[in-house]
Design an enzyme around this catalytic site. Structure first.
Site, PDB file in Angstrom:
ATOM      1  N   SER A  27      -9.970  -0.245 -13.457  1.00 46.86           N
ATOM      2  CA  SER A  27     -10.008  -1.524 -13.115  1.00 46.86           C
ATOM      3  C   SER A  27     -12.072  -1.638 -13.734  1.00 46.86           C
ATOM      4  CB  SER A  27      -9.830  -1.647 -12.278  1.00 46.86           C
ATOM      5  OG  SER A  27     -10.581  -3.569 -12.280  1.00 46.86           O
ATOM      6  N   TYR A  52      -9.710  -0.645  -3.062  1.00 45.79           N
ATOM      7  CA  TYR A  52      -9.079  -0.973  -4.491  1.00 45.79           C
ATOM      8  C   TYR A  52     -10.140  -0.514  -5.417  1.00 45.79           C
ATOM      9  CZ  TYR A  52      -7.403  -3.334  -9.090  1.00 45.79           C
ATOM     10  OH  TYR A  52      -7.134  -3.579 -10.099  1.00 45.79           O
TER      11      TYR A  52
END
Length: 173
Positions: A27, A52
């Site tokens: 990401s 994350y």
């Protein structure tokens, strides 16, 4: 550790299926990540948003180190490739546990990719002929993309590899 272990477990099958591609979804959030070796599991300090980011940075570093280790180990240069990617901001269930983020997701949904649109870079990295010998790269929108300085840190990648092997009790040269 999930990507690391799964790839390790599939390596023999990948060798039998060569040429093979390993594609890891990361990401843009990897830019906000850090590998905190002193608290790798977040036991001392945990924030789900930062966790994350950290995990996406780990995916980039794993892919980079995997590509480096696989190059030259086999007779044909393109027998294995390993690349990472950012699928884009996809309207998905990622924010399902946060009321505020779910609400923001709905408000700004017209800026987000559909799941089908979000899958395009993964598909591209898995099958595009022009990537037959491209390895160790990071993609977004079906193009090479900028990797954060932390994501290009080869020493951190090597150390993370070593720590991952140690944590999993595996030998992977």
């Amino acid at each position: 550790l999930g990507h690391f272990l799964l790839t390790f477990l599939l390596l023999e099958r990948l060798k039998q299926s060569a040429p093979a591609r390993i594609v890891n979804v990361s990401s843009l959030a990897h830019h906000g990540g850090r590998i905190r070796f002193h608290d790798l599991h977040g036991e001392k300090s945990y924030n789900r948003g930062l966790a994350y980011c950290h995990s996406k940075l780990a995916n980039v570093l794993f892919t980079r180190e995997l590509a480096r280790r696989l190059q030259g180990k086999f007779q044909r240069r393109a027998e294995f490739t390993a690349n990472a990617l950012h699928p884009g901001s996809v309207y998905s269930e990622l924010v399902r546990h946060s009321f505020v983020m779910t609400w923001l997701w709905k408000i700004f949904s017209f800026f987000l990719k559909t799941p089908c649109e979000g899958a395009q870079t993964s598909i591209y990295c898995a099958v595009a002929k022009e990537l037959d010998s491209v390895t160790g790269q990071y993609f977004s929108d079906c193009q090479p993309a900028y990797v954060s300085p932390r994501g290009r840190d080869d020493e951190t990648a090597k150390k993370l590899w070593s720590v991952s092997c140690e944590l999993l009790g595996i030998q992977w040269d």
